[in-house]
Design an enzyme around this catalytic site. Structure first.
Site, PDB file in Angstrom:
ATOM      1  CG  MET A  47      18.867 -13.655 -22.945  1.00  0.00           C
ATOM      2  SD  MET A  47      17.606 -12.354 -22.932  1.00  0.00           S
ATOM      3  CE  MET A  47      18.359 -11.170 -24.059  1.00  0.00           C
ATOM      4  CD  GLU A  48      15.726 -12.519 -26.615  1.00  0.00           C
ATOM      5  OE1 GLU A  48      15.434 -11.309 -26.717  1.00  0.00           O
ATOM      6  OE2 GLU A  48      15.396 -13.202 -25.617  1.00  0.00           O
ATOM      7  CD  GLU A  88      13.710 -17.391 -25.264  1.00  0.00           C
ATOM      8  OE1 GLU A  88      14.434 -16.460 -25.680  1.00  0.00           O
ATOM      9  OE2 GLU A  88      12.803 -17.214 -24.432  1.00  0.00           O
TER      10      GLU A  88
END
Length: 836
Positions: free
Chosen positions: A258-259, A291
């Site tokens: 998750m970025e 990401e």
């Protein structure tokens, strides 16, 4: 929680302007809760009303502009705010619950050493589980965070640390404006490695149990990070915009990564504890690059609403593949993309649940969650590759930089992005976008070939078709590859021919006049170089040449395209699975690209488990095992190809004496290390075949008391060919709210075995009552993942389809149930058709 609708989000965005979040968390308490205090400041239309999302265990206090709010203002996880002023301050304090689902503030106790680790995952609408918020992507605001943590813990967050830790209190500098779903932190006795590059502080974090493995791999991780940063800085005018760049590898994470700006979070399986192939290392590098792309696409410029999810994921998927190939040692990522990622998109795009890359009808967040699929990621990336071929790379990158300059730290839409690329290219992209982004499903491209008596092309036509329910024809810029098999046994690509496939041509037929009179190739490959997104079918002569030419081709991307076309034809029921496994036996041992080997084996094994009749499946599985045995024999000892072959042989093998011997270190192929994860893979197969039982599982777990060991043990317990074991596993999947997301997923993975149809078939009936009930208790990403994994796809029977139809006909079923069952039923439909 009621799903936030687009209408509600639009109304709220028209009412309020968020100016800041000041969040203080206290993680020092006992039990399953923590304390949260938030000061939320925002402007509003005077006299208006609105609400914030909030899900406390106990609301301790809430004041708006100094006045206490009545407890009844909180209902259905929304706190109503009335009588707003031009400037407002909401102060909320509450007890919040830790999560075991990978959403909100996830709490994990490491079985290796009993240490506690936390991480926050706000996506898609989980921020309410930690602090009160206006939880929609177009209400961005700076965030100031402080965290009080136990002694010996490390805390990291989006913002850079501000000053020394004082009394266990960690303070972080205010961030740039962030969407709420990007706000994150990690807390616990994490192991850290730090570095710096081009003025950017870098960090890597993992659990202490993985510290030695992170230390071994840190140089590779930092090198890839630096190479990708440099390449992004070369192509983008805006430098990395969020200060430090930290990468945290955390347990039981729902996604690959998750970025979150400043603190990107990855699943900690990416810190390898056992031998892995180069394809797996390449995959990790691509996720790092993916990401990092989000720091511009998603973080710097954020979609205004979830219908423009493609502005995040399609661009990150495209750039992650591209930048890895351009900047790191993994130069073959477009081969992997064609073989794996694009195929994922094509499967999703042909399901009943298909949707456009950029749909216009995402009416609420529940529907938005369902669109995080192969269409939004892989199809969108393939379409972007076609866009680059259409407008040119220079114009494409110029448009992206224009887009960043116009919308930095704000929000944007599809129209904004198209306008920027249209300006840079001088092309009106409105009709292109309508066909490629606003309409679902995909085309099929077939070569229709006529030859002269002396072996030349009389005529070559590319025929484009579309399914009846989605009759859209599209413009395709692509290449045709002409491949010849020489007398010396070498296959050469004679030439590439560029073709513009015209959607307006009569009957979808585009004549390739350039090939008229040219000597016919042994194989004519449509979409060579993989510039467009479409299903490809070869002309009969070319299809007949595949078994001879495929093993001799030097170009890995061309081989991937041929494998992909073959697999797709089997999935569509146009060719029998027996033909596929024969090709696997003939050609796979000669394959040099490990990503191709792994994906061919994965896809073939899945088809062999479902497409042949039960009585013919063992023979098909034996051919796969023979192919793997040959690959192991010819591969260099210790190589990635050898490891891929060994894993495939374990999965397809039925020689339990041989496998049991490997587990004891007997007659193991030279170069193969029977390490922790390979031991579990062997044991899992022995369990499925009835050659190992519960005692052996528990003994293996005692020797590998780790998070990964516990997940493997859960998978093995569910795979036991025993009625009691199946009953216990099903009860865990459908009823246990204490089990973590990863244990549930592992149990669902192990449950359905084609070797155990007599045992598992009765549970096909139960799926259609028990799983919808489970999703009522465990909504969100974790529940959806379990529902997908637990679908009875191996019970290939008309009764399974009948049960699916009956559930889909019920009024009021959730969107998640509808999507999962529609897609699972499509898999069973295809398998029944193949058997017929």
């Amino acid at each position: 929680m009621p799903s936030l609708t687009r209408a509600e989000a639009n109304a709220r965005a028209a009412t309020v302007t968020v100016t800041g979040y000041d969040i203080a968390l206290d993680l020092t308490g006992e039990g399953d809760t923590f304390r949260s205090r938030t000061v939320l400041t925002f402007g509003a239309e005077p006299g208006s009303d609105t609400f914030v999302e909030l899900e406390p265990v106990t609301l301790l206090s809430a004041t708006l502009n100094g006045a206490a709010l009545d407890p009844s203002a909180l209902a259905a996880e929304r706190l109503t705010l009335t009588g707003l002023g031009a400037d407002n301050e909401l102060v909320v304090e509450g007890e919040m619950r830790y999560s075991n689902t990978g959403e909100g503030l996830h709490r994990f106790v490491d079985p290796a050493d009993d240490r506690v680790y936390l991480y926050a995952h706000m996506f898609l609408d989980g921020a309410r589980r930690i602090f009160p918020c206006f939880d929609q992507p177009d209400l961005k605001a700076p965030v100031t965070l402080s965290v009080t943590a136990p002694d010996g813990w490390l805390v990291a967050a989006n913002g850079e640390q501000a000053g020394e830790v004082d009394g266990g209190r960690w303070r972080f500098a205010p961030t740039k404006p962030l969407a709420t779903y990007f706000i994150s932190l990690i807390a616990g006795p994490y192991h850290a490695r730090t570095d710096e590059h081009d003025g950017i502080p870098l960090a890597l974090y993992c659990r202490q149990a993985l510290a030695e493995h992170l230390d071994e791999q840190a140089d590779e991780l930092f090198t890839i990070t630096k190479q990708c940063l440099d390449r992004y800085h070369e192509i983008f005018d805006v430098r990395y915009p969020f200060g430090h760049y930290q990468q945290a590898f955390v347990p039981e994470f729902n996604f690959g990564a998750m970025e979150n700006p400043g603190v990107v979070v990855f699943r900690d399986e990416f810190i390898y504890r056992s031998a892995v192939t180069d394809a797996e290392r390449e995959q990790r590098a691509m996720v790092i690059a993916h990401e990092m792309a989000h720091q511009w696409f998603g973080d710097l410029v954020t979609m205004a609403w979830w219908d423009d999810l493609w502005l995040n994921e399609s661009f990150a998927e495209y750039l992650g593949t591209r930048i890895t190939a351009e900047a790191t040692r993994f130069t073959g990522t477009w081969t992997t993309f064609a073989m794996q990622r694009k195929a994922w998109g094509m499967r999703a795009d042909q399901r009943p649940s298909t949707h456009p890359v950029a749909p216009s009808d995402v009416d609420d967040t529940a529907l938005a969650l369902l669109n995080f699929d192969g269409i939004s990621y892989a199809k969108g990336a393939a379409v972007l590759r076609q866009l680059v071929a259409y407008v040119g790379d220079k114009a494409f990158l110029a448009g992206l930089n224009d887009h960043f300059a116009a919308h930095a730290y704000g929000n944007a839409t599809l129209a904004d992005l198209l306008a920027a690329v249209s300006r840079s290219s001088g092309l009106d992209l409105s009709s292109w976008a309508e066909l490629w982004l606003r309409r679902a499903q995909l085309n099929t491209l077939r070569a229709e070939v006529e030859r002269t008596g002396d072996g030349r092309y009389a005529q070559v036509v590319i025929v484009q078709t579309a399914p009846d329910e989605h009759p859209t024809l599209r413009p395709h810029k692509l290449c045709l590859g002409l491949y010849d098999h020489g007398a010396d046994g070498v296959v050469t690509r004679r030439r590439l021919v560029e073709v513009d496939v015209d959607p307006h041509a009569d009957g979808g037929r585009t004549l390739v006049a350039e090939l008229a009179g040219e000597p016919a190739a042994d194989l004519l490959l449509v979409n060579d170089s993989d510039l467009t997104y479409a299903k490809v079918r070869l002309d009969p002569a070319s299809a007949g040449a595949v078994p001879l030419i495929l093993p001799l081709l030097d170009d890995s991307l061309a081989r991937a395209l041929l494998w992909g076309a073959t697999l797709d034809a089997v999935i569509d029921g146009e060719r029998p699975v027996a033909e596929l496994v024969t090709l696997v036996l003939a050609a796979l041992p000669a394959e040099r690209e490990v990503a191709v080997v792994e994906d061919v084996l994965r896809m073939t094994r899945g088809l062999v488990d479902r497409y042949p009749a039960p009585e013919t499946r063992p023979a098909a599985l034996e051919l796969v095992a023979q192919a793997c045995d040959r690959l192991v024999a010819v591969a260099e000892p210790g190589s990635s190809l050898q490891l891929a072959g060994v894993r495939g042989l374990i999965g397809a093998g039925i020689d339990t004496v041989r496998l049991a011997g490997w587990l004891e270190g007997e007659n193991v192929p030279a170069g193969v290390a029977v390490d922790a994860d390979l031991r579990w893979l062997i044991l899992y197969r022995l369990v499925v075949l009835g050659a190992a039982g519960s005692e052996r599982i528990e003994a293996e777990l005692a020797a590998d008391r780790s998070a990964f060991g516990e997940q493997w043990a859960a998978r093995c317990r569910a795979a036991l060919p025993d009625a009691g074991a199946k009953a216990r596993a099903w009860k865990l999947i459908t009823e246990d709210l204490d089990a973590s997301n990863r244990i549930l997923d592992a149990t669902a993975q192990g449950f359905w075995q084609p070797e155990q149809l007599d045992l598992v078939t009765p549970y096909a009936e139960r799926y259609f009552t028990d799983i919808p009930a489970m999703l009522q208790r465990r909504p969100g990403m974790s529940g959806e993942r379990v529902a997908v994994t637990a679908y009875p796809s191996v019970v290939v029977a008309e009764r399974t389809r009948q049960l699916a139809a009956e559930l889909l006909a019920e009024p009021g079923i959730s969107s998640i149930v509808r999507r999962v069952v529609m897609d699972g039923d499509d898999d069973v439909r295809r398998a029944l058709r193949a058997r017929g």
